[in-house]
Design a protein around this motif. Structure first.
Motif, mmCIF file in Angstrom:
data_model
loop_
_atom_site.group_PDB
_atom_site.id
_atom_site.type_symbol
_atom_site.label_atom_id
_atom_site.label_comp_id
_atom_site.label_asym_id
_atom_site.label_seq_id
_atom_site.Cartn_x
_atom_site.Cartn_y
_atom_site.Cartn_z
ATOM 1 N N LYS A 21 0.105 27.732 13.256
ATOM 2 C CA LYS A 21 0.620 26.665 14.133
ATOM 3 C C LYS A 21 0.294 26.971 15.588
ATOM 4 C CE LYS A 21 3.599 24.603 16.951
ATOM 5 N NZ LYS A 21 4.253 24.984 18.214
ATOM 6 N N GLY A 23 0.643 25.496 19.609
ATOM 7 C CA GLY A 23 1.427 24.565 20.435
ATOM 8 C C GLY A 23 0.640 24.061 21.634
ATOM 9 N N THR A 24 1.213 23.083 22.312
ATOM 10 C CA THR A 24 0.541 22.437 23.447
ATOM 11 C C THR A 24 0.198 23.438 24.551
ATOM 12 O OG1 THR A 24 2.005 20.584 22.973
ATOM 13 C CG2 THR A 24 0.717 20.453 25.004
ATOM 14 N N SER A 81 0.067 20.965 17.649
ATOM 15 C CA SER A 81 0.743 20.048 18.577
ATOM 16 C C SER A 81 -0.317 19.572 19.559
ATOM 17 C CB SER A 81 1.847 20.788 19.328
ATOM 18 O OG SER A 81 2.761 21.347 18.434
ATOM 19 N N GLN A 123 -3.896 12.208 19.865
ATOM 20 C CA GLN A 123 -4.126 12.699 18.507
ATOM 21 C C GLN A 123 -5.594 12.529 18.100
ATOM 22 O OE1 GLN A 123 -2.207 14.449 16.490
ATOM 23 N NE2 GLN A 123 -3.678 14.421 14.808
ATOM 24 N N ASN A 177 -0.037 17.365 12.034
ATOM 25 C CA ASN A 177 0.813 17.171 13.221
ATOM 26 C C ASN A 177 1.935 16.238 12.816
ATOM 27 O OD1 ASN A 177 1.883 17.174 15.808
ATOM 28 N ND2 ASN A 177 0.103 16.198 16.788
ATOM 29 N N GLU A 178 2.940 16.140 13.682
ATOM 30 C CA GLU A 178 3.968 15.141 13.443
ATOM 31 C C GLU A 178 3.350 13.762 13.562
ATOM 32 O OE1 GLU A 178 6.231 16.313 16.787
ATOM 33 O OE2 GLU A 178 7.982 16.795 15.574
ATOM 34 N N ASP A 180 3.744 11.028 15.324
ATOM 35 C CA ASP A 180 4.525 10.698 16.506
ATOM 36 C C ASP A 180 4.824 9.216 16.656
ATOM 37 O OD1 ASP A 180 4.831 13.312 17.384
ATOM 38 O OD2 ASP A 180 2.851 13.338 18.292
ATOM 39 N N GLY A 190 11.519 17.101 19.593
ATOM 40 C CA GLY A 190 10.201 17.521 19.138
ATOM 41 C C GLY A 190 10.024 18.992 18.805
ATOM 42 N N ASN A 192 7.268 21.220 16.427
ATOM 43 C CA ASN A 192 6.283 21.464 15.374
ATOM 44 C C ASN A 192 6.449 22.835 14.741
ATOM 45 O OD1 ASN A 192 4.963 19.072 15.211
ATOM 46 N ND2 ASN A 192 2.990 19.812 15.945
ATOM 47 N N GLY A 254 4.808 21.468 26.228
ATOM 48 C CA GLY A 254 5.259 21.715 24.856
ATOM 49 C C GLY A 254 6.743 21.433 24.793
#
Ligand SMILES: N[C@@H](CCC(=O)OP(=O)(O)O)C(=O)O
Length: 429
Positions: A21, A23-24, A81, A123, A177-178, A180, A190, A192, A254
């Motif tokens: 995973k 993240g942003t 993310s 995305q 990803n979620e 969104d 939020g 992830n 994030g």
């Protein structure tokens, strides 16, 4: 209806599965900074003059790591993310809007719609980037967009699991990803990290790697506490003692932070997954852990090997704060204690507003918390149809309905099932 028991059931692939995973804050960086650092809490400023961009070198190293793992006969799933952050950058938005700052419900709805639109733009850029990098090595990718609700509803859960299973069988790397556009709650709170733990448990992964912006877990935040000590191994997450008070909220772009990583680690280790926290700028450290290299750098959370029923209770009580309370009748209580599901006819009332698939607390008429579980219906539905049988509801709605409110498989009893005096509350701390 969903089945939590399945979450830790047999893996979807014959090869060991590794979930990574990112993240942003790891996949975007501030180009104006001398060291081209990944963005930090203050670095969102870079968006104003267009200096925040995708950290393509980090993404390249990440993809390279995933390909190495594939060559070493692992199946890999990437949870990423960044849709909102990348979308903001694409559209020239200098600051990620926050629904918590809305003063009215109209303003809240507008901000939420804007964030969802940024995510939709971001995305596709994200996916194009991953696809382009993997294509260079002839590696196929697939986009999977999920909400946590999708993994808590049995037929959707099975569909998602089967799709991921088929992709792995075809040698494709699923990029998750979620969703969104529909995950309103996820965008609001939020996280992830949590989604990656759910995916790992659903597919029976051996490893979950959480890429973050520090080398490993410390006893407290090393950026503000010079006495912070690194933690290499956490043999039992239940006895973990760290001070997260100055590191709980994540970065501007994030949404996570160390707290959500530990919650994710708790959920995944409970289902037998090995969880590692490593620095996102050095994705090859994943290979060091998997190969048990003496030079590995990061924090390993050992999986817990306790009976599933206890884990389910822990999971419900620790990881899924209930969104509402359902009070049930004496008859329904006896059925629950005997291992049956909760039906609409047994519902007396509900407190607090919740959507379908929310975790709920189930209480007896005298207020004792009996169980927690995932509720198939919203509070609005239960207020209307609680106390009625399937036949009565079907008659009103003019179509056949299921009257199962919380399926027995998705429910953790918090009371001793052998005693019926409703005295002992077996709620786990
Ligand atoms: N689905 C959202 C991710 C939200 C999230 O958990 O972000 P992060 O804290 O960067 O892992 C997005 O792609 O922007």
């Amino acid at each position: 209806m969903h089945n939590i028991t399945n979450l830790a059931s047999k893996p979807v692939s014959d090869r060991p599965i590794i979930v990574v995973k990112i993240g942003t804050s790891t996949l975007m960086r501030d180009r104006s900074s001398p060291r081209s650092t990944t963005i930090s809490s203050a670095a969102g400023e870079g968006l104003e003059d267009g200096t925040v961009e995708l950290a393509v070198s980090t993404l390249g190293l990440l993809v390279d790591t995933l390909l190495t793992l594939r060559r070493r006969k692992y199946d890999v799933i990437l949870v990423t993310s960044g849709a909102v952050g990348v979308g903001c950058r694409e559209l020239g938005i200098s600051k990620r809007p926050n629904v918590a700052n809305a003063k009215t419900s109209e303003e809240r709805a507008r901000i939420l719609a804007d964030i969802q639109a940024y995510a939709a733009v971001g995305q596709s850029v994200l996916m194009r980037t991953y696809d382009a990098l993997m294509r260079m090595a002839n590696q196929k990718t697939a986009q999977i967009l999920l909400t946590s609700g999708d993994l808590s509803t049995e037929y959707q859960y099975v569909n998602a699991k089967n799709t991921i299973s088929a992709l792995l069988r075809m040698g494709v790397i699923p990029v998750v990803n979620e969703n969104d556009t529909t995950a309103t709650e996820e965008l609001k709170y939020g996280d992830n990290d949590w989604l990656s733990a759910l995916v790992s448990t659903a597919v029976g992964a051996q490893w979950l790697f959480l890429l973050t912006d520090v080398d490993q877990l410390y006893t407290s935040n090393p950026r503000v506490d010079p006495k912070a000590k690194p933690i290499d191994i956490v043999p039992n997450i239940e006895s973990l003692q760290v001070n997260l008070s100055s590191n709980t909220t994540g970065t501007q772009w994030g949404t996570g932070g160390m707290k959500t990583k530990i919650t994710a680690a708790r959920l995944a280790t409970a289902a037998g997954v090995r969880v590692c926290l490593i620095h996102g700028r050095y994705p090859s450290r994943v290979v060091d852990f998997v190969g048990d290299s003496p030079n590995r750098r990061g924090t390993l959370f050992e999986p817990l090997g306790r009976p599933l029923e206890i884990e389910r209770k822990k999971w419900f009580s620790n990881c899924l704060p209930p969104r509402g309370v359902i009070t049930i009748s004496r008859e329904a209580e006896s059925l629950l204690r005997a291992g049956f599901s909760l039906h609409t006819s047994g519902v007396i009332s509900c407190k607090d507003r919740f959507e379908e698939n929310s975790p709920v607390s189930i209480c007896s008429e005298n207020g004792l918390e009996l169980a927690r579980g995932f509720c198939n219906y919203s509070s609005a539905y239960l207020e209307k149809y609680g106390g009625k049988s399937a036949r009565e509801i079907s008659k009103i709605l003019c179509f056949p309905v299921s009257d199962i409110v919380v399926h027995g498989d998705n429910l953790a009893l918090l009371v001793d099932i052998t005693s019926d005096d409703s005295e002992a509350n077996g709620f786990l701390p």
